[in-house]
Scaffold this motif. Structure first.
Motif, PDB file in Angstrom:
ATOM      1  N   ALA A 105       0.830  -1.207   0.000  1.00  0.00           N
ATOM      2  CA  ALA A 105       0.000   0.000   0.000  1.00  0.00           C
ATOM      3  C   ALA A 105       0.864   1.257   0.000  1.00  0.00           C
ATOM      4  CB  ALA A 105      -0.931  -0.003   1.208  1.00  0.00           C
ATOM      5  N   TRP A 106       1.964   1.247   0.763  1.00  0.00           N
ATOM      6  CA  TRP A 106       2.816   2.434   0.825  1.00  0.00           C
ATOM      7  C   TRP A 106       3.551   2.678  -0.488  1.00  0.00           C
ATOM      8  CZ3 TRP A 106       2.322   6.234   4.000  1.00  0.00           C
ATOM      9  CH2 TRP A 106       1.797   6.026   5.287  1.00  0.00           C
ATOM     10  N   VAL A 107       4.009   1.610  -1.124  1.00  0.00           N
ATOM     11  CA  VAL A 107       4.712   1.780  -2.405  1.00  0.00           C
ATOM     12  C   VAL A 107       3.758   2.327  -3.465  1.00  0.00           C
ATOM     13  CG1 VAL A 107       5.985   0.624  -4.250  1.00  0.00           C
ATOM     14  CG2 VAL A 107       6.373  -0.038  -1.873  1.00  0.00           C
ATOM     15  N   LEU A 108       2.547   1.777  -3.522  1.00  0.00           N
ATOM     16  CA  LEU A 108       1.574   2.262  -4.502  1.00  0.00           C
ATOM     17  C   LEU A 108       1.103   3.674  -4.157  1.00  0.00           C
ATOM     18  CD1 LEU A 108      -0.504  -0.985  -5.165  1.00  0.00           C
ATOM     19  CD2 LEU A 108       1.381  -0.006  -6.501  1.00  0.00           C
ATOM     20  N   ALA A 109       1.091   3.994  -2.859  1.00  0.00           N
ATOM     21  CA  ALA A 109       0.767   5.370  -2.463  1.00  0.00           C
ATOM     22  C   ALA A 109       1.851   6.330  -2.956  1.00  0.00           C
ATOM     23  CB  ALA A 109       0.627   5.466  -0.946  1.00  0.00           C
ATOM     24  N   ALA A 110       3.111   5.866  -2.958  1.00  0.00           N
ATOM     25  CA  ALA A 110       4.198   6.699  -3.491  1.00  0.00           C
ATOM     26  C   ALA A 110       4.008   6.938  -4.981  1.00  0.00           C
ATOM     27  CB  ALA A 110       5.546   6.016  -3.228  1.00  0.00           C
ATOM     28  N   LEU A 111       3.529   5.932  -5.697  1.00  0.00           N
ATOM     29  CA  LEU A 111       3.216   6.094  -7.115  1.00  0.00           C
ATOM     30  C   LEU A 111       2.163   7.180  -7.313  1.00  0.00           C
ATOM     31  CD1 LEU A 111       3.396   4.947 -10.096  1.00  0.00           C
ATOM     32  CD2 LEU A 111       1.497   3.469  -9.446  1.00  0.00           C
ATOM     33  N   SER A 112       1.100   7.120  -6.517  1.00  0.00           N
ATOM     34  CA  SER A 112       0.025   8.109  -6.628  1.00  0.00           C
ATOM     35  C   SER A 112       0.502   9.500  -6.212  1.00  0.00           C
ATOM     36  CB  SER A 112      -1.170   7.684  -5.770  1.00  0.00           C
ATOM     37  OG  SER A 112      -1.731   6.494  -6.258  1.00  0.00           O
ATOM     38  N   ALA A 113       1.328   9.549  -5.154  1.00  0.00           N
ATOM     39  CA  ALA A 113       1.845  10.848  -4.706  1.00  0.00           C
ATOM     40  C   ALA A 113       2.730  11.471  -5.774  1.00  0.00           C
ATOM     41  CB  ALA A 113       2.625  10.682  -3.401  1.00  0.00           C
ATOM     42  N   GLY A 114       3.585  10.657  -6.387  1.00  0.00           N
ATOM     43  CA  GLY A 114       4.417  11.160  -7.472  1.00  0.00           C
ATOM     44  C   GLY A 114       3.584  11.661  -8.631  1.00  0.00           C
ATOM     45  N   SER A 115       2.523  10.918  -8.944  1.00  0.00           N
ATOM     46  CA  SER A 115       1.646  11.320 -10.034  1.00  0.00           C
ATOM     47  C   SER A 115       0.937  12.641  -9.728  1.00  0.00           C
ATOM     48  CB  SER A 115       0.617  10.213 -10.294  1.00  0.00           C
ATOM     49  OG  SER A 115      -0.233  10.547 -11.360  1.00  0.00           O
ATOM     50  N   ALA A 116       0.472  12.782  -8.488  1.00  0.00           N
ATOM     51  CA  ALA A 116      -0.212  14.019  -8.105  1.00  0.00           C
ATOM     52  C   ALA A 116       0.737  15.215  -8.178  1.00  0.00           C
ATOM     53  CB  ALA A 116      -0.783  13.884  -6.694  1.00  0.00           C
ATOM     54  N   LEU A 117       1.973  15.027  -7.683  1.00  0.00           N
ATOM     55  CA  LEU A 117       2.947  16.110  -7.731  1.00  0.00           C
ATOM     56  C   LEU A 117       3.288  16.473  -9.179  1.00  0.00           C
ATOM     57  CD1 LEU A 117       4.954  18.007  -6.339  1.00  0.00           C
ATOM     58  CD2 LEU A 117       6.594  16.123  -6.293  1.00  0.00           C
ATOM     59  N   GLY A 118       3.516  15.447  -9.990  1.00  0.00           N
ATOM     60  CA  GLY A 118       3.813  15.717 -11.398  1.00  0.00           C
ATOM     61  C   GLY A 118       2.669  16.407 -12.105  1.00  0.00           C
ATOM     62  N   GLY A 119       1.450  16.001 -11.780  1.00  0.00           N
ATOM     63  CA  GLY A 119       0.289  16.628 -12.405  1.00  0.00           C
ATOM     64  C   GLY A 119       0.159  18.094 -12.044  1.00  0.00           C
ATOM     65  N   LEU A 120       0.385  18.424 -10.769  1.00  0.00           N
ATOM     66  CA  LEU A 120       0.291  19.817 -10.342  1.00  0.00           C
ATOM     67  C   LEU A 120       1.372  20.672 -10.996  1.00  0.00           C
ATOM     68  CD1 LEU A 120      -0.501  19.384  -6.542  1.00  0.00           C
ATOM     69  CD2 LEU A 120      -2.036  20.278  -8.299  1.00  0.00           C
ATOM     70  N   LEU A 121       2.596  20.158 -11.046  1.00  0.00           N
ATOM     71  CA  LEU A 121       3.678  20.920 -11.666  1.00  0.00           C
ATOM     72  C   LEU A 121       3.462  21.074 -13.168  1.00  0.00           C
ATOM     73  CD1 LEU A 121       6.792  19.487  -9.786  1.00  0.00           C
ATOM     74  CD2 LEU A 121       5.686  21.700  -9.462  1.00  0.00           C
ATOM     75  N   ASN A 122       2.990  20.011 -13.813  1.00  0.00           N
ATOM     76  CA  ASN A 122       2.731  20.085 -15.250  1.00  0.00           C
ATOM     77  C   ASN A 122       1.685  21.148 -15.573  1.00  0.00           C
ATOM     78  OD1 ASN A 122       2.637  18.932 -18.108  1.00  0.00           O
ATOM     79  ND2 ASN A 122       0.530  18.581 -17.422  1.00  0.00           N
ATOM     80  N   GLY A 123       0.647  21.198 -14.748  1.00  0.00           N
ATOM     81  CA  GLY A 123      -0.396  22.182 -14.995  1.00  0.00           C
ATOM     82  C   GLY A 123       0.043  23.605 -14.725  1.00  0.00           C
ATOM     83  N   ALA A 124       1.053  23.764 -13.861  1.00  0.00           N
ATOM     84  CA  ALA A 124       1.492  25.108 -13.495  1.00  0.00           C
ATOM     85  C   ALA A 124       2.502  25.699 -14.469  1.00  0.00           C
ATOM     86  CB  ALA A 124       2.108  25.080 -12.094  1.00  0.00           C
ATOM     87  N   VAL A 125       3.102  24.852 -15.320  1.00  0.00           N
ATOM     88  CA  VAL A 125       4.136  25.327 -16.246  1.00  0.00           C
ATOM     89  C   VAL A 125       3.488  25.894 -17.508  1.00  0.00           C
ATOM     90  CG1 VAL A 125       6.046  24.609 -17.732  1.00  0.00           C
ATOM     91  CG2 VAL A 125       5.883  23.730 -15.395  1.00  0.00           C
ATOM     92  N   ASP A 126       3.980  27.043 -17.939  1.00  0.00           N
ATOM     93  CA  ASP A 126       3.536  27.619 -19.213  1.00  0.00           C
ATOM     94  C   ASP A 126       4.455  27.079 -20.314  1.00  0.00           C
ATOM     95  OD1 ASP A 126       1.701  29.024 -17.772  1.00  0.00           O
ATOM     96  OD2 ASP A 126       2.885  30.860 -17.695  1.00  0.00           O
ATOM     97  N   TRP A 127       4.083  25.943 -20.864  1.00  0.00           N
ATOM     98  CA  TRP A 127       4.941  25.244 -21.812  1.00  0.00           C
ATOM     99  C   TRP A 127       5.118  26.039 -23.106  1.00  0.00           C
ATOM    100  CZ3 TRP A 127       7.524  21.229 -19.983  1.00  0.00           C
ATOM    101  CH2 TRP A 127       6.990  20.513 -18.908  1.00  0.00           C
ATOM    102  N   ARG A 128       6.339  25.977 -23.656  1.00  0.00           N
ATOM    103  CA  ARG A 128       6.631  26.641 -24.922  1.00  0.00           C
ATOM    104  C   ARG A 128       6.730  25.644 -26.071  1.00  0.00           C
ATOM    105  NH1 ARG A 128       8.011  31.949 -24.442  1.00  0.00           N
ATOM    106  NH2 ARG A 128       8.266  32.716 -22.307  1.00  0.00           N
TER     107      ARG A 128
END
Length: 416
Positions: free
Chosen positions: A260-283
């Protein structure tokens, strides 16, 4: 009315769109059901029949009907509008789940009856995720703000699929697993009703589309190929990882809580990546970013293949997750801009179907290989699949047509 924003919109700007917070919350309530229902059905059938084989078969039937009929249900929403299509769909789905819960409440329920109810319920699953994303596309005019909206949606979905099983566990402390199925039915019906009664959703009208297959529609279909293929590849990798983490923990004599903890790390990484991806003004364009994100998933899983212990595996899995939400969010964005009027929900549903189908295929494939190959090779195989998809999608970018109605926008750098 479509929302316009400043040059650098924030996540808060998404929720400041009139009625957006109410609409999004209602959709999330309904979608929480999907984070619960698989585990609830599995436990309910196991308790009712005493057979893991029957439980797995019933869940597979439910999942197959839910996944592969999703584009057809989305087509009904595009054709008739969310309000006219979702209310009867959700009502029938909730009623069938309630019937399933009643039939399985006590041990000894006939497996055939449970299977039939699961198949019928799966066929009626309301596509709330694709519909919510289609609504974002309707009400958000600014592409940067739409990127924020889709990222926020993806992160929220990650949270739902982590909290759903926890909610099932909470129900089991006080009632039978069938009660969790009944709660899932109540959530999806309540959330869908509140969603379609939102003024934002009420304002979404079905587009008038000619029934014949036009040349433009075919171009839209070709443009949709890249996000669908990448979504399938990422889903395949995710389905493989879930089972491989379980096998890794068992091989090294760790408990289920470690999984459960390892898969939670997968989800946490995904959530962090999603937030950062949405915040970047990609060129760079979304189509050029997408293969890089899929490649990130693949490289991280290749690193997981070399993990000597649980700590390094957790880090590698979290790194893979960091690229998952950005890859899926970008796939949905490309699908939205590729869709012709009247096909927006269907476009998102095809990406959603590809993720789920790929996940099922990944789990099934690894299930066959995990006893034949070392776990390192199995992780490497999952990573290689994501890398192949990234290379294929990168090679096809230049040959893809521009999205309908935006002839130069898809491949031109998006400068802000």
């Amino acid at each position: 009315m479509p929302a316009k924003t400043s040059r650098r919109p924030s996540y808060a700007a998404v929720l400041r769109i009139p009625h957006a917070r109410r609409t999004f919350t209602a959709a999330l309530v309904g979608r929480l059901s999907y984070g619960m229902v698989s585990l609830a059905i599995l436990l309910t059938v196991t308790r009712a029949t005493g057979s893991y084989a029957v439980a797995g078969t019933v869940l597979a039937l439910f999942g197959a009907m839910s996944v592969f009929l999703s584009p057809a249900r989305a087509a009904l929403i595009d054709r008739h509008g969310p309000r006219r299509a979702l209310i009867p769909m959700a009502s029938l789905y909730a009623a069938l789940l309630a019937g399933f819960a009643a039939a399985a409440w006590r041990p000894g329920a006939p497996a055939v009856v449970l299977g039939a109810l699961a198949v019928a319920a799966g066929a009626c699953t309301p596509p709330l995720g694709p519909t919510m994303r289609a609504v974002w596309g309707e009400v958000v005019e600014d592409r940067l703000l739409l990127q924020r909206a889709y990222s926020l949606d993806g992160v929220a979905e990650e949270i739902l699929f982590v909290s759903g099983p926890l909610l099932v566990g909470g129900v089991l402390k006080f009632a039978s697993p069938a009660a969790a199925v009944a709660l899932s039915a109540a959530l999806v019906w309540t959330g869908t009703l509140a969603f379609v009664l939102s003024p934002v959703v009420a304002g979404v009208r079905p587009a008038e589309v000619k029934p014949r297959r036009s040349r433009g529609r075919l171009r839209g279909g070709r443009a949709l190929a890249q996000p669908v293929v990448v979504a399938a590849g990422v889903g395949l990798a995710l389905g493989a990882v879930d089972l491989l983490v379980i096998a890794f923990a068992e091989q090294r004599h760790h408990g289920d809580d470690v999984v459960a903890w390892v898969l939670a790390a997968l989800s946490a990484g995904s959530a962090l990546g999603g937030l950062l991806n949405g915040a970047v003004d990609w060129r760079t364009s979304a189509r050029r970013r997408l293969p890089l994100m899929a490649g990130g998933v693949g490289l991280a899983l290749l690193a997981a293949a070399l993990a000597p212990g649980l700590g390094t595996l957790t880090v590698a899995v979290a790194c893979a997750g960091f690229f998952v939400a950005p890859a899926l969010t970008t796939s949905y964005l490309i699908a939205d801009e590729s869709a012709l009027p009247g096909f927006r929900t269907q476009a998102g549903a095809w990406v959603n179907t590809a993720v789920n189908a790929g996940s099922s295929a990944g789990a099934a494939g690894v299930g066959l290989l995990v006893g034949q190959l070392s776990l390192g090779w199995c992780f490497a195989g999952a990573g290689a699949a994501a890398l192949v998809v990234a290379l294929v999608s990168a090679g096809g970018v230049g040959r893809l047509p521009a999205p309908p109605g935006t002839p130069a926008q898809a491949e031109a750098p998006s400068r802000v």
